[in-house]
Structures are given as C-alpha cells and as structure tokens.
Design an enzyme around this catalytic site. Structure first.
Site, PDB file in Angstrom:
ATOM      1  N   ARG A  87      16.613  48.812  89.981  1.00 15.93           N
ATOM      2  CA  ARG A  87      16.788  48.626  88.487  1.00 15.93           C
ATOM      3  C   ARG A  87      17.832  47.681  88.349  1.00 15.93           C
ATOM      4  O   ARG A  87      18.034  46.994  87.165  1.00 15.93           O
ATOM      5  CB  ARG A  87      17.265  49.861  87.973  1.00 15.93           C
ATOM      6  N   ARG A  89      19.231  44.316  88.194  1.00 16.98           N
ATOM      7  CA  ARG A  89      18.391  43.188  88.119  1.00 16.98           C
ATOM      8  C   ARG A  89      19.216  42.011  88.363  1.00 16.98           C
ATOM      9  O   ARG A  89      18.928  40.855  88.890  1.00 16.98           O
ATOM     10  CB  ARG A  89      17.643  43.175  86.900  1.00 16.98           C
ATOM     11  N   GLU A  96      11.241  43.538 100.354  1.00 15.37           N
ATOM     12  CA  GLU A  96      10.832  44.752 100.806  1.00 15.37           C
ATOM     13  C   GLU A  96       9.630  44.925 101.878  1.00 15.37           C
ATOM     14  O   GLU A  96       8.859  44.054 101.458  1.00 15.37           O
ATOM     15  CB  GLU A  96      10.834  45.876  99.772  1.00 15.37           C
ATOM     16  N   ARG A 166      -1.773  54.241 101.530  1.00 16.26           N
ATOM     17  CA  ARG A 166      -0.239  54.656 101.239  1.00 16.26           C
ATOM     18  C   ARG A 166      -0.225  55.565  99.985  1.00 16.26           C
ATOM     19  O   ARG A 166       0.737  56.126  99.987  1.00 16.26           O
ATOM     20  CB  ARG A 166       0.456  53.088 101.046  1.00 16.26           C
ATOM     21  N   HIS A 188      29.055  45.864  90.031  1.00  9.15           N
ATOM     22  CA  HIS A 188      28.630  46.531  88.910  1.00  9.15           C
ATOM     23  C   HIS A 188      27.703  47.605  89.516  1.00  9.15           C
ATOM     24  O   HIS A 188      27.674  48.753  89.026  1.00  9.15           O
ATOM     25  CB  HIS A 188      27.594  45.575  88.014  1.00  9.15           C
ATOM     26  N   ARG A 193      26.619  53.368  90.751  1.00 10.04           N
ATOM     27  CA  ARG A 193      26.065  54.227  91.925  1.00 10.04           C
ATOM     28  C   ARG A 193      26.940  54.953  92.896  1.00 10.04           C
ATOM     29  O   ARG A 193      26.565  56.032  93.599  1.00 10.04           O
ATOM     30  CB  ARG A 193      25.071  53.384  92.552  1.00 10.04           C
TER      31      ARG A 193
END
Ligand SMILES: Cc1cc2nc3c(=O)[nH]c(=O)nc-3n(C[C@H](O)[C@H](O)[C@H](O)COP(=O)(O)OP(=O)(O)OC[C@H]3O[C@@H](n4cnc5c(N)ncnc54)[C@H](O)[C@@H]3O)c2cc1C
Length: 232
Positions: A87, A89, A96, A166, A188, A193
C-alpha cells in the site's frame, strides 16, 4: 540478514544513503557544500551545524533533501504482510516472486501467540488467547496449511497451471520481494508501520528496517524520532 517471524527475513542488499547527502541537497540552494568532520575517535561525523540543519529540515517539513538516497532490501514475508506493505506507493519500488512462474514453497506463518480482539475498530484491544486454545488453533492452522499445500501439489501434478493451482493457498504462505525506497519514503513507512497501531507482523519487519536505517543515517534517524516519528 535479520530473521523475522518464523520463516521471514529482511536483508539490506545495498544502500546509497547518508546524512551528508541530506545536508548537501539542502546546501546546494545556497551554492554551498559541507564535508564530514573527523571526530576524536577518528570517525567521520557531521558538524553540529549540519546536524542542526537536518533537524530543521525535518521539523519544517522540507522533505525533498531526504529523497537523495536509496535502500534496497530482500524481504521474505507472508502474503498478508506484503498486502499491507504494497500500500506504500510513493518512493517505493517492488518486485515479487511470481507464483505464476514457479512453485511456492511449503512455508506458512504460524503466530507464536494467537490474539483475541475486543472493542471497536480503531480502538481494538488485543490479548493473548488462553494457553489451551493457543495450542489448538496453532495445530488447526498447521493442519489446514498442510491440506491446502498438498492439494496445490496435486493440482500441479495433473497439469493445472501454476496461476490457477495457487488460488487454494492461504495468505499465511511466505513469498519474497525486492523492496527499494528512499530515506523519506522509508521514514513514512516506519512512522506508520513501526507503530503500535500497525499489525504485529509488519511491525516486526519495520523494526528491523528501522535498525538498519538508524545505523546508516544516525542523525536523520534522530531527527525523525524528535519529530514524533513523522516523515517530513
Ligand atoms: C494501522 C493501519 C491501518 C490501516 N487500515 C487500512 C484499511 O482498513 N483499509 C485500507 O484500505 N488501508 C488501510 N491501511 C493502509 C493505509 O490506508 C495506507 O494505504 C498506507 O498506510 C500507505 O500510506 P500512504 O498512502 O500515506 O503511503 P504512500 O502511498 O507511500 O503515500 C505517501 C504520501 O503521498 C501522498 N499521496 C500518495 N498518493 C496520493 C494520492 N492519490 N492523492 C494525494 N496524495 C497522495 C500522501 O501524502 C501520502 O501520505 C492501514 C494502514 C495502517 C498503518
């Protein structure tokens, strides 16, 4: 490599960031440049004036001088943690592991301590569940993960495309990504987090990232802390 959760990892692959780059990105506006001083222990350090400038920039929200640098990490984390991570950005880049192209490993996250939740959204109270339920829930998780993974393998063995096989895998499965960000976007991320409001699991990764950040940019990190952990 920092070990996180049961199978997770956070590894700094490369960085090109230091406190002096912040100072000089600001000083260029006066066509000036600073250098490090040599401390009494023969180490390079910022002058007090330059350290003060970093605190000023942070406090006054002059954010752009904090964008000249990058950190590149390899992260191994459960999918539900990546979902929160992605999230973020602005100033972040991600690549990934694709479960369309290769088979995922049988590595699933089992929380050390299963929590209970009471209260309202935004003001939840989390507490460890009693020891008996903790054990049973962890066993159930393990059993369900095993079932899901063996069905995943069965589908692959009969020729089902990886991208469809998957879909049976739970969000507790581990994946890997390369994550790059700059000091401003990292702050940020850390502010949001590595915070009590964030879910425990992503917080564990954010803590590990913050230790690395503090070691590489100690003055910027100190200014971030004294600015109430708010990125400029
Ligand atoms: C405790 C917690 C709970 C959360 N709960 C939920 C939830 O229930 N549901 C949910 O969907 N998300 C949830 N999130 C995710 C949250 O909404 C953000 O997506 C995430 O924290 C990234 O923050 P950000 O947008 O500030 O970061 P970035 O995407 O990195 O953006 C950085 C900054 O750039 C600016 N910016 C970026 N994009 C725009 C834009 N389009 N317009 C204007 N300015 C922009 C903003 O100033 C922003 O703060 C939660 C996050 C936390 C930490």
């Amino acid at each position: 490599v920092t070990k996180v959760l049961d199978y997770g990892e956070l590894e700094l692959l490369d960085s090109c960031s230091d406190d002096l780059a912040v100072v000089n990105a600001a000083r260029v506006s006066l066509n000036a440049e600073s250098t490090y001083e040599v401390s009494e222990y023969n180490k390079l350090k910022l002058s007090d004036k330059d350290a003060g400038l970093i605190h000023f920039l942070m406090r006054e929200r002059h954010g752009t001088p904090f964008e000249h640098g990058y950190f590149r990490f390899r992260v191994k984390a459960p999918l539900f943690v990546f979902r929160e991570w992605h999230r973020h950005r602005v100033g972040h880049s991600y690549n990934e592991w694709s479960a369309r192209y290769s088979q995922l490993m049988e590595e699933f996250y089992i929380p050390e301590e299963i929590l209970t939740q009471t209260g309202k959204p935004g003001a939840y109270k989390f507490e460890p569940i009693n020891a008996g339920s903790n054990k049973i829930i962890k066993e159930e998780l393990e059993k369900t993960y095993k079932m899901a993974y063996s069905e995943y393998l069965r589908m692959l063995s009969i020729g089902v495309a990886k991208q469809h096989a998957r879909v049976i895998l739970p969000v507790g499965i581990y994946s890997e990504m390369i994550w790059s960000c700059n000091p401003r976007s990292l702050m940020h991320f850390l502010g949001l987090r590595n915070s009590e409001q964030a879910q425990f699991e992503i917080r564990e990764y954010a803590k590990a990232a913050e230790d690395i950040f503090a070691a590489i940019m100690p003055v910027t990190h100190a200014a971030f802390i004294s600015n109430s952990r708010t990125a400029p």
